[in-house]
Design a protein around this motif. Sequence first.
Motif, short mmCIF file in Angstrom:
data_model
loop_
_atom_site.label_atom_id
_atom_site.label_comp_id
_atom_site.label_asym_id
_atom_site.label_seq_id
_atom_site.Cartn_x
_atom_site.Cartn_y
_atom_site.Cartn_z
N THR A 90 0.84 -1.19 0.00
CA THR A 90 0.00 0.00 0.00
C THR A 90 0.88 1.24 0.00
OG1 THR A 90 -1.61 -1.20 1.34
CG2 THR A 90 -1.93 1.16 1.12
N GLU A 91 0.69 2.09 -0.98
CA GLU A 91 1.47 3.32 -1.07
C GLU A 91 0.91 4.34 -0.08
OE1 GLU A 91 2.56 7.06 -1.69
OE2 GLU A 91 0.63 6.56 -2.67
N ARG A 92 1.79 5.08 0.58
CA ARG A 92 1.42 5.88 1.74
C ARG A 92 0.47 7.03 1.44
NH1 ARG A 92 4.92 5.43 6.37
NH2 ARG A 92 6.41 3.75 6.06
N THR A 93 0.64 7.74 0.33
CA THR A 93 -0.23 8.90 0.11
C THR A 93 -1.68 8.48 0.00
OG1 THR A 93 -0.04 8.96 -2.33
CG2 THR A 93 1.66 10.11 -1.06
N ASN A 94 -1.94 7.32 -0.60
CA ASN A 94 -3.31 6.83 -0.69
C ASN A 94 -3.76 6.20 0.63
OD1 ASN A 94 -5.55 6.83 -2.34
ND2 ASN A 94 -4.62 5.56 -3.93
N GLY B 16 2.78 8.09 10.55
CA GLY B 16 2.98 7.60 9.19
C GLY B 16 2.85 6.10 9.06
N THR B 17 2.00 5.49 9.91
CA THR B 17 1.80 4.04 9.90
C THR B 17 0.29 3.76 9.94
OG1 THR B 17 1.84 3.88 12.31
CG2 THR B 17 3.95 3.67 11.17
N TRP B 18 -0.06 2.50 9.73
CA TRP B 18 -1.45 2.12 9.96
C TRP B 18 -1.80 2.37 11.42
CZ3 TRP B 18 -4.17 1.86 5.86
CH2 TRP B 18 -3.68 1.29 4.68
N ARG C 59 4.44 1.45 1.33
CA ARG C 59 5.50 1.88 0.42
C ARG C 59 5.55 3.40 0.39
NH1 ARG C 59 2.64 -1.79 -3.99
NH2 ARG C 59 3.65 -3.79 -3.62
N ARG C 60 6.73 3.92 0.06
CA ARG C 60 6.89 5.35 -0.15
C ARG C 60 6.96 5.66 -1.64
NH1 ARG C 60 8.35 7.94 4.53
NH2 ARG C 60 9.09 6.61 6.23
N PRO C 61 6.51 6.85 -2.05
CA PRO C 61 6.71 7.25 -3.44
C PRO C 61 8.19 7.17 -3.80
CG PRO C 61 5.21 8.75 -2.34
CD PRO C 61 5.77 7.86 -1.27
N GLY C 62 8.49 6.50 -4.88
CA GLY C 62 9.87 6.29 -5.30
C GLY C 62 10.39 4.90 -5.02
N ASP C 63 9.67 4.12 -4.19
CA ASP C 63 10.08 2.74 -3.96
C ASP C 63 9.86 1.91 -5.22
OD1 ASP C 63 10.70 3.32 -1.36
OD2 ASP C 63 8.97 2.30 -0.47
N VAL C 64 10.84 1.11 -5.59
CA VAL C 64 10.69 0.21 -6.73
C VAL C 64 9.93 -1.03 -6.25
CG1 VAL C 64 11.86 -1.20 -8.45
CG2 VAL C 64 12.75 1.07 -7.88
N VAL C 65 8.76 -1.29 -6.85
CA VAL C 65 7.93 -2.41 -6.42
C VAL C 65 8.50 -3.72 -6.92
CG1 VAL C 65 5.62 -3.42 -6.53
CG2 VAL C 65 5.89 -0.93 -6.35
N GLY C 66 8.88 -3.78 -8.20
CA GLY C 66 9.44 -4.99 -8.76
C GLY C 66 9.20 -5.10 -10.24
N PRO C 67 9.77 -6.11 -10.88
CA PRO C 67 9.61 -6.29 -12.33
C PRO C 67 8.19 -6.71 -12.69
CG PRO C 67 10.77 -8.16 -11.39
CD PRO C 67 10.64 -7.16 -10.28
N VAL D 252 10.17 -2.13 -14.70
CA VAL D 252 9.67 -2.33 -13.34
C VAL D 252 8.47 -1.42 -13.10
CG1 VAL D 252 11.94 -2.97 -12.45
CG2 VAL D 252 11.19 -0.57 -12.35
N ALA D 253 7.74 -1.72 -12.04
CA ALA D 253 6.74 -0.80 -11.51
C ALA D 253 7.36 -0.04 -10.34
CB ALA D 253 5.50 -1.55 -11.05
N THR D 254 7.10 1.26 -10.29
CA THR D 254 7.63 2.12 -9.24
C THR D 254 6.47 2.83 -8.56
OG1 THR D 254 9.64 2.50 -10.54
CG2 THR D 254 9.20 4.03 -8.74
N ALA D 255 6.50 2.83 -7.23
CA ALA D 255 5.47 3.56 -6.48
C ALA D 255 5.64 5.06 -6.70
CB ALA D 255 5.55 3.22 -5.00
N VAL D 256 4.53 5.74 -6.92
CA VAL D 256 4.53 7.20 -7.06
C VAL D 256 3.58 7.74 -5.99
CG1 VAL D 256 5.08 7.12 -9.51
CG2 VAL D 256 2.67 7.10 -8.80
#
Length: 483
Positions: free
Chosen positions: A173-177, A189-191, A210-218, A234-238
């Motif tokens: 789960t990305e943090r801004t959402n 900044g946690t659940w 996850r934080r924006p900028g974290d690489v999620v994976g291929p 890869v997918a990257t968290a934004v």
Amino acid sequence: MSEANGSTLAAVDLGASSGRVMLGRVAPDRLELTEAHRFPNVPVRLPDGLHWDVLRLYRDLLDGLAAARRACDGELRSVGIDSWAVDYGLLDAAGTLVSNPYHYRDSRTDGVAAEVHERIDPAQLYATTGLQFLPFTTIYQLAAESPVRLRHAEHLALLPDLFTYWLTGELGTERTNASTTGLFDARRGTWADELVRQAGLSRDLFGELRRPGDVVGPLLPEVRAETGVASSMVATAVGSHDTASAVVGVPAADERFAYVSCGTWSLVGVELDGPVLTAASREANFTNEGGVDGTVRYLRNVMGLWLLAESVAEWERAGLTSDLPTLLAMASDVGPGGPVFDPDDPAFIPPGDMTGRIADACRRAGQPVPEGQARTVRCILDSLADAYARTVRDAVALSGHEVDVVHLVGGGAQNELLCRLTADACGLPVVAGPVEATALGNVLVQARAHGAVTGDLWTMRALIRATHPVRRYEPRPRTSTDR
């Protein structure tokens, strides 16, 4: 684009009425966007309520990635996904979607917030989460859930995270959402584990943050085979809440700015270093949502261009003029001093009969009812500009954060009349644009994660100013006929 010259990236930007996949080319002195694929986002009403057609959206997402790959002059390096907030999919133990995600405008949450507040003190909720009251926030949606659906659910995936999971097989789960759910601790900044417990929910539903900028994976092999992208992609968290990405895309030169991210909804506020959790802030219904780089988006939701879009759709069904530029030109000829209403009245949330509800709202406010299309459009825009100005003033007063300019980004930046009226109502200059602020913020966070640009938010905003033109509207002197 060669690796030495920057990165080529895909931004998936899902809006409540349409989505698009944008191709971004980013380097220290270059920031370009090209639309690879645009598609409608049409909800589906089933016997049990209003749902998002997430399988159709995912099909279009894949088609968009394939189109971006064909259009780019190098290998796509990364994809990032942003969308509206609060809505989610429930997954079972095998990672299978339990059923179609509900639309936040579905009526199943009517009256549910009051039931939740009987178990959890609203003051405690605000002191922990800092969120404004909205009847469709995730915590209230979960309270309205079918016990059968919850019994089968092992994971909750907010919509950008659901699509990222389908691309990569990685849950999170990305943090801004996460910060929009009503179950996230704004200070830590946690659940918010205690709120999760009080809401009667399993903590296991809520994934690793996850934080924006974290690489999620291929991307998964089947995704690569279907889209033709390289195995290195890869997918990257934004900033996966679209407003978080849009605020990155605000071309401000310093901290003394307010913003209006204007689309179906309008998000109006200021950027802060920390949350404002006072009783006065709660009573004013302001929200503290997570931003990129640990910032706080201190804002209030305003109903937005949904009011205009629903009115135009109504006129189109009736065979009346529905060409928006024509309607805006007609509204420009209507003088100031006309009726205004509160666009944040919950009566405007559901679809249908928008002009009738606007007429009722004007009557209730003791205002004349706007007659005809031109006066109705002008009434909508005057009411939005008035709400924007009121919200900016409240944000400044509650946060102590002074502003010299209002940046209006998103689709509303193309609406010259709305921009002029907003400058007049705020008594501040309005800088309009870029229209594609959300996609720009999305690709810039990806680009920084992969080394194509460096620096903080201000460095990224400077690149936007250098590459994307904006238009400035100065406030005009008020006359005796103005409100």
